[in-house]
Scaffold this active site. Sequence first.
Site, PDB file in Angstrom:
ATOM      1  N   LYS A  50      40.628  43.811  32.139  1.00 49.38           N
ATOM      2  CA  LYS A  50      40.331  42.376  32.207  1.00 49.38           C
ATOM      3  C   LYS A  50      39.392  41.958  31.079  1.00 49.38           C
ATOM      4  CE  LYS A  50      40.981  41.965  37.201  1.00 49.38           C
ATOM      5  NZ  LYS A  50      40.296  41.718  38.485  1.00 49.38           N
ATOM      6  N   ALA A  66      35.407  42.193  35.833  1.00 47.88           N
ATOM      7  CA  ALA A  66      35.056  42.892  37.070  1.00 47.88           C
ATOM      8  C   ALA A  66      36.290  43.016  37.948  1.00 47.88           C
ATOM      9  CB  ALA A  66      33.953  42.143  37.814  1.00 47.88           C
ATOM     10  N   ASP A  67      36.264  44.017  38.806  1.00 53.04           N
ATOM     11  CA  ASP A  67      37.327  44.176  39.783  1.00 53.04           C
ATOM     12  C   ASP A  67      36.737  44.754  41.056  1.00 53.04           C
ATOM     13  OD1 ASP A  67      40.351  43.959  40.102  1.00 53.04           O
ATOM     14  OD2 ASP A  67      39.893  45.924  40.958  1.00 53.04           O
ATOM     15  N   THR A  68      37.115  44.182  42.176  1.00 55.83           N
ATOM     16  CA  THR A  68      36.607  44.617  43.478  1.00 55.83           C
ATOM     17  C   THR A  68      37.759  45.135  44.319  1.00 55.83           C
ATOM     18  OG1 THR A  68      34.851  42.954  43.384  1.00 55.83           O
ATOM     19  CG2 THR A  68      35.347  43.886  45.552  1.00 55.83           C
TER      20      THR A  68
END
Length: 190
Positions: A50, A66-68
């Site tokens: 990203k 960011a990635d959750t």
Amino acid sequence: MRVILASTSPRRSQILSLLGIEFEVIPAKVEEEVIPGKPVLTARKLAKEKALSVWRENRDAVVIGADTLVFLGNEIIGKPKDEKDAVNILKKLSGKWHSVVTALCVYSPEKVFLTHDIAKVKFRELSKEEIISYVKSGEPMDKAGAYGVQGFGATIVERIHGNFYTVMGLPIVKLYKILRELNLLAGTFS
């Protein structure tokens, strides 16, 4: 220096705003492919993809990706596909501990940072009626694990071990340290 958040998540924008810096939002365009059984690796890979996708066209800027992901054991639980999926996810998590990983990647002209944070979350036991009512509210539909800890979903979370903002979608302590290292937080407390 320009700061860009490579996310359209209102929660991430809200968290980044807490640091008192100006930033712009440019959505990342990536295929979110999951590596089965590897939640931390998947989150780190996606956060990096990203940030990189936006940084490629903004090399003079600092880009935050960011990635959750929510996971139970090594099973990755993403965003629900539809209301039925959201109900099944919430049933699965009811009364149990699960983990939330948020990976963070920051591209700058000088350096790339890649890190992650993990929090553990325990849901209280949920009745079928509570689950259906919560899903009908629409809140779970765009969130990993089918809940929003910062919204009405707070009523189903019994306990959190770790950073609240990691669960919400942006590990603010880690981000703060990176932005300080890049000298982007002049005027904030030391």
